[in-house]
Write a protein that holds these residues in place. Structure first.
Motif, PDB file in Angstrom:
ATOM      1  N   THR A  39      -3.168  14.202  -7.472  1.00 29.99           N
ATOM      2  CA  THR A  39      -2.393  14.958  -6.478  1.00 29.99           C
ATOM      3  C   THR A  39      -2.314  14.253  -5.129  1.00 29.99           C
ATOM      4  O   THR A  39      -1.608  14.715  -4.244  1.00 29.99           O
ATOM      5  CB  THR A  39      -3.016  16.351  -6.270  1.00 29.99           C
ATOM      6  N   GLY A  40      -3.014  13.153  -4.976  1.00 28.48           N
ATOM      7  CA  GLY A  40      -3.081  12.502  -3.671  1.00 28.48           C
ATOM      8  C   GLY A  40      -1.972  11.506  -3.444  1.00 28.48           C
ATOM      9  O   GLY A  40      -1.183  11.198  -4.346  1.00 28.48           O
ATOM     10  N   PRO A  41      -1.886  10.962  -2.221  1.00 22.78           N
ATOM     11  CA  PRO A  41      -0.894   9.923  -1.923  1.00 22.78           C
ATOM     12  C   PRO A  41      -1.199   8.650  -2.692  1.00 22.78           C
ATOM     13  O   PRO A  41      -2.342   8.409  -3.100  1.00 22.78           O
ATOM     14  CB  PRO A  41      -1.037   9.716  -0.415  1.00 22.78           C
ATOM     15  N   ALA A  42      -0.184   7.805  -2.875  1.00 24.19           N
ATOM     16  CA  ALA A  42      -0.291   6.614  -3.720  1.00 24.19           C
ATOM     17  C   ALA A  42      -0.888   5.429  -2.963  1.00 24.19           C
ATOM     18  O   ALA A  42      -0.386   4.310  -3.035  1.00 24.19           O
ATOM     19  CB  ALA A  42       1.079   6.255  -4.281  1.00 24.19           C
ATOM     20  N   VAL A  43      -1.977   5.654  -2.251  1.00 16.72           N
ATOM     21  CA  VAL A  43      -2.643   4.591  -1.499  1.00 16.72           C
ATOM     22  C   VAL A  43      -4.156   4.762  -1.603  1.00 16.72           C
ATOM     23  O   VAL A  43      -4.660   5.870  -1.829  1.00 16.72           O
ATOM     24  CB  VAL A  43      -2.244   4.583  -0.002  1.00 16.72           C
ATOM     25  N   VAL A  44      -4.867   3.655  -1.440  1.00 17.34           N
ATOM     26  CA  VAL A  44      -6.319   3.678  -1.270  1.00 17.34           C
ATOM     27  C   VAL A  44      -6.667   2.728  -0.140  1.00 17.34           C
ATOM     28  O   VAL A  44      -6.071   1.658   0.010  1.00 17.34           O
ATOM     29  CB  VAL A  44      -7.058   3.262  -2.562  1.00 17.34           C
TER      30      VAL A  44
ATOM     31  N   ARG B  85       7.372   6.903  -6.431  1.00 18.73           N
ATOM     32  CA  ARG B  85       5.942   6.622  -6.309  1.00 18.73           C
ATOM     33  C   ARG B  85       5.698   5.443  -5.362  1.00 18.73           C
ATOM     34  O   ARG B  85       4.786   5.473  -4.534  1.00 18.73           O
ATOM     35  CB  ARG B  85       5.324   6.340  -7.679  1.00 18.73           C
ATOM     36  N   ALA B  86       6.511   4.401  -5.484  1.00 19.13           N
ATOM     37  CA  ALA B  86       6.379   3.277  -4.549  1.00 19.13           C
ATOM     38  C   ALA B  86       6.745   3.724  -3.134  1.00 19.13           C
ATOM     39  O   ALA B  86       6.117   3.299  -2.155  1.00 19.13           O
ATOM     40  CB  ALA B  86       7.265   2.119  -4.990  1.00 19.13           C
ATOM     41  N   ARG B  87       7.739   4.581  -3.017  1.00 23.08           N
ATOM     42  CA  ARG B  87       8.131   5.071  -1.693  1.00 23.08           C
ATOM     43  C   ARG B  87       7.009   5.894  -1.071  1.00 23.08           C
ATOM     44  O   ARG B  87       6.760   5.838   0.136  1.00 23.08           O
ATOM     45  CB  ARG B  87       9.418   5.902  -1.821  1.00 23.08           C
ATOM     46  N   ASP B  88       6.299   6.656  -1.903  1.00 23.35           N
ATOM     47  CA  ASP B  88       5.146   7.413  -1.418  1.00 23.35           C
ATOM     48  C   ASP B  88       4.063   6.463  -0.898  1.00 23.35           C
ATOM     49  O   ASP B  88       3.447   6.707   0.144  1.00 23.35           O
ATOM     50  CB  ASP B  88       4.591   8.284  -2.547  1.00 23.35           C
ATOM     51  N   ALA B  89       3.846   5.355  -1.635  1.00 21.56           N
ATOM     52  CA  ALA B  89       2.839   4.380  -1.213  1.00 21.56           C
ATOM     53  C   ALA B  89       3.182   3.783   0.143  1.00 21.56           C
ATOM     54  O   ALA B  89       2.321   3.688   1.033  1.00 21.56           O
ATOM     55  CB  ALA B  89       2.710   3.285  -2.264  1.00 21.56           C
ATOM     56  N   ILE B  90       4.428   3.385   0.318  1.00 20.95           N
ATOM     57  CA  ILE B  90       4.826   2.753   1.579  1.00 20.95           C
ATOM     58  C   ILE B  90       4.872   3.780   2.698  1.00 20.95           C
ATOM     59  O   ILE B  90       4.488   3.499   3.840  1.00 20.95           O
ATOM     60  CB  ILE B  90       6.185   2.045   1.419  1.00 20.95           C
ATOM     61  N   GLY B  91       5.322   4.999   2.385  1.00 18.78           N
ATOM     62  CA  GLY B  91       5.354   6.057   3.386  1.00 18.78           C
ATOM     63  C   GLY B  91       3.978   6.421   3.906  1.00 18.78           C
ATOM     64  O   GLY B  91       3.841   6.941   5.015  1.00 18.78           O
ATOM     65  N   ASN B  92       2.952   6.144   3.110  1.00 15.72           N
ATOM     66  CA  ASN B  92       1.578   6.416   3.534  1.00 15.72           C
ATOM     67  C   ASN B  92       0.845   5.156   3.980  1.00 15.72           C
ATOM     68  O   ASN B  92      -0.379   5.128   4.007  1.00 15.72           O
ATOM     69  CB  ASN B  92       0.814   7.097   2.393  1.00 15.72           C
ATOM     70  N   GLY B  93       1.609   4.115   4.312  1.00 12.56           N
ATOM     71  CA  GLY B  93       1.023   2.943   4.949  1.00 12.56           C
ATOM     72  C   GLY B  93       0.589   1.833   4.030  1.00 12.56           C
ATOM     73  O   GLY B  93      -0.117   0.914   4.479  1.00 12.56           O
ATOM     74  N   GLY B  94       1.008   1.845   2.764  1.00  9.50           N
ATOM     75  CA  GLY B  94       0.641   0.778   1.845  1.00  9.50           C
ATOM     76  C   GLY B  94       1.158  -0.569   2.306  1.00  9.50           C
ATOM     77  O   GLY B  94       2.342  -0.712   2.623  1.00  9.50           O
ATOM     78  N   GLN B  95       0.286  -1.557   2.356  1.00  7.99           N
ATOM     79  CA  GLN B  95       0.654  -2.885   2.852  1.00  7.99           C
ATOM     80  C   GLN B  95       0.983  -3.872   1.739  1.00  7.99           C
ATOM     81  O   GLN B  95       1.545  -4.936   1.974  1.00  7.99           O
ATOM     82  CB  GLN B  95      -0.489  -3.439   3.712  1.00  7.99           C
ATOM     83  N   VAL B  96       0.592  -3.534   0.533  1.00  6.48           N
ATOM     84  CA  VAL B  96       0.904  -4.303  -0.661  1.00  6.48           C
ATOM     85  C   VAL B  96       0.936  -3.293  -1.794  1.00  6.48           C
ATOM     86  O   VAL B  96       0.343  -2.210  -1.686  1.00  6.48           O
ATOM     87  CB  VAL B  96      -0.166  -5.402  -0.917  1.00  6.48           C
ATOM     88  N   LEU B  97       1.649  -3.593  -2.880  1.00  3.41           N
ATOM     89  CA  LEU B  97       1.776  -2.639  -3.974  1.00  3.41           C
ATOM     90  C   LEU B  97       1.132  -3.210  -5.229  1.00  3.41           C
ATOM     91  O   LEU B  97       1.476  -4.324  -5.663  1.00  3.41           O
ATOM     92  CB  LEU B  97       3.260  -2.331  -4.239  1.00  3.41           C
ATOM     93  N   LEU B  98       0.184  -2.477  -5.814  1.00  2.21           N
ATOM     94  CA  LEU B  98      -0.495  -2.883  -7.034  1.00  2.21           C
ATOM     95  C   LEU B  98       0.069  -2.108  -8.216  1.00  2.21           C
ATOM     96  O   LEU B  98       0.280  -0.893  -8.125  1.00  2.21           O
ATOM     97  CB  LEU B  98      -1.998  -2.634  -6.939  1.00  2.21           C
ATOM     98  N   ASN B  99       0.296  -2.824  -9.306  1.00  3.86           N
ATOM     99  CA  ASN B  99       0.731  -2.185 -10.548  1.00  3.86           C
ATOM    100  C   ASN B  99      -0.238  -2.559 -11.663  1.00  3.86           C
ATOM    101  O   ASN B  99       0.027  -3.451 -12.466  1.00  3.86           O
ATOM    102  CB  ASN B  99       2.160  -2.611 -10.909  1.00  3.86           C
ATOM    103  N   PRO B 100      -1.397  -1.868 -11.740  1.00  4.51           N
ATOM    104  CA  PRO B 100      -2.263  -2.057 -12.897  1.00  4.51           C
ATOM    105  C   PRO B 100      -1.646  -1.327 -14.089  1.00  4.51           C
ATOM    106  O   PRO B 100      -1.392  -0.128 -14.030  1.00  4.51           O
ATOM    107  CB  PRO B 100      -3.588  -1.409 -12.458  1.00  4.51           C
TER     108      PRO B 100
END
Length: 493
Positions: free
Chosen positions: A345-350, A370-385
């Motif tokens: 349920t959390g934002p797509a960042v750690v 989902r990627a937009r959620d990551a960037i909207g919450n300050g993600g500086q790089v995107l990981l796709n495990p």
């Protein structure tokens, strides 16, 4: 049989073959084949088939187009569920039948078709069960000159652009030079604007290692010892070349029969982080209860402390959870997962010592939100495990690389994709792929990766402006069609 009936059958047969062939050309533009210009040719062929046809013919030709496209481009599904594969092809082919039926038969179809394809894409990527965005037009265009238009209004704009390019060709076939010029100016305007659109700003660089443990393709949890997979990735991690800031393992290669906290696997991952003196992100599956499980990325600091966790939000229907389980399970009890994954349920960042990391786990990379959620919450790089080891052929794996490329261009971020048996890769913000691994090989890829901040217009605005524009385009096309034919549109109950 009358000569009129014979002529009708002959015409219908050629039309059906043409529709299937047009869809087949679009299929060949998809990964793994990737001949992107064929999508334009196939769309021009579809436009020719719809021209000046009655609504029933337009529906069936659109349906045939969908079958020709989706039957080969989603063929991997037959290995999981032949009935599910046929259902997906039929349902989404019917959607493209509706695209044909809703297209005005006159020359205003050149304006309507881009909008209708955008609306069809918006539906497919959201319905049913949250959407099935596989074998999509944007995937086919990642190598095209206009791929970067995703920075403006996301992948739906790229749908409109590639159909618009095809309509320029269709107008040229009819020698409607003025209409073709107008369409070309509109498409070129979007393309030109993309070159000047914001794409984020670099604020630093980290050294990233992606670990691929290797092993055979087409293996699944039910016939694989999870300890073997875990040990492969520990062994592969010895290839990491220090100093390194971030090490990324694939999705669910750490399979715990119980809770992860306090497990042997957690202890050994903490030790690995200390040995490498790096932030470690590893994909974990844990059994929460007899009926529930969790799929998450666990984050360890260089001192071995677990400092974060991202639980996968967007889950695979019938793969990670069963929609309408009480109705479906009696029909195929042996084919369905015993436990349903519990969605996060959390934002797509750690947050980590290596920076704020955006995370889109496997299936999530196909969804731009989902990627937009990551960037909207300050993600500086995107990981796709991710984990593509259970899939037959390489259709899904190559389509996932294409999706990672789209997310990189949309967000203005580097993407690091980690898969246990392929494909792993780095993708830069322009969509270029670096160091893509082969299938089944054990390998570590390592590269300096920019940390970036800032928004593109796509991450800032989302899909709704493009959906509104598509609706307006279709309504306008029908309005001009009604005026040109002198037949006002009437809504009947």
């Amino acid at each position: 049989m009358t000569s009129r009936a014979v002529r009708w059958l002959r015409t219908s047969g050629w039309a059906a073959a043409g529709a299937l062939g047009a869809g087949g050309l679009v299929a060949l533009s998809m990964p793994p084949w990737g001949w992107w210009p064929l999508a334009v040719v196939g769309l021009v062929a579809l436009e020719r088939l719809l021209a000046d046809q009655p609504v029933g013919a337009r529906f069936w030709r659109g349906f045939g187009f969908g079958v020709g496209w989706l039957f080969p481009a989603t063929f991997w599904m037959v290995d999981f569920s032949p009935p599910g594969y046929l259902a997906v092809v039929v349902v989404f082919s019917a959607l493209y039948g509706l695209v044909g039926a809703a297209c005005p038969p006159g020359r205003h179809r050149w304006a309507a078709l881009p909008g209708l394809f955008v609306l069809a894409g918006a539906i497919r990527w959201r319905w049913p069960f949250g959407g099935v965005p596989l074998a999509t037009l944007p995937m086919s265009q990642v190598d095209s000159p206009w791929a970067t238009t995703v920075r403006l209004l996301g992948p739906l704009l790229l749908v409109g652009v590639v159909v618009g390019v095809a309509m320029v060709g269709a107008a040229a076939v009819e020698r409607r030079w003025r209409a073709g010029l107008v369409l070309a100016v509109v498409v070129g305007g979007f393309w030109g604007a993309a070159t000047a659109a914001p794409a984020g700003t670099a604020v630093g660089t980290i050294d990233v290692a992606v670990v691929q443990g290797g092993g055979p393709q087409r293996t699944r949890a039910v016939n694989t010892d999870p300890r073997v997979v875990f040990e492969r990735h520990l062994e592969a991690s010895r290839q990491v070349r220090p100093p390194v800031d971030l090490v990324v393992w694939p999705e669910d290669v750490v399979d715990v029969p119980g809770l992860f906290a306090g497990s042997e696997q957690q202890r050994r991952l903490a030790q690995l982080a200390r040995v490498l003196d790096a932030t470690l992100v590893a994909g974990v599956v844990e059994d929460v209860s007899a009926t529930a499980a969790a799929n998450f990325a666990a984050v360890f600091a260089p001192d071995g402390t677990q400092v974060g966790r991202y639980d996968k939000v967007r889950l695979v229907p019938f793969g990670e959870y069963v929609p309408l389980r009480s109705l479906i399970e009696p029909l195929a009890p042996e084919e369905l997962p015993v436990r349903d994954m519990r969605p996060g349920t959390g934002p797509a960042v750690v947050d980590s010592p290596a920076g704020r990391l955006g995370v889109s786990i496997s299936w999530e990379i196909f969804f731009e939100n989902r990627a937009r959620d990551a960037i909207g919450n300050g993600g500086q790089v995107l990981l796709n495990p991710t984990n593509g080891s259970s899939y037959w052929l390489t259709i899904v794996q190559t389509q996932q690389i294409a999706s990672s490329r789209l997310r990189a261009m949309e967000t203005g971020r580097w993407v690091a994709q980690a898969a246990p048996t392929g494909f792993s890769a780095f993708i830069d913000p322009d969509g270029n792929v670096h160091q893509r691994t082969g299938v089944s090989e054990q390998k570590v890829i390592q590269a300096p990766v920019e940390l970036r901040t800032g928004h593109t217009l796509a991450t800032h605005l989302g899909p709704w402006p493009m959906i509104a524009l598509a609706l307006a385009l279709v309504a306008t096309a029908w309005g001009f069609h009604a005026r040109s034919t002198g037949r006002p549109i009437r809504l009947r109950a």
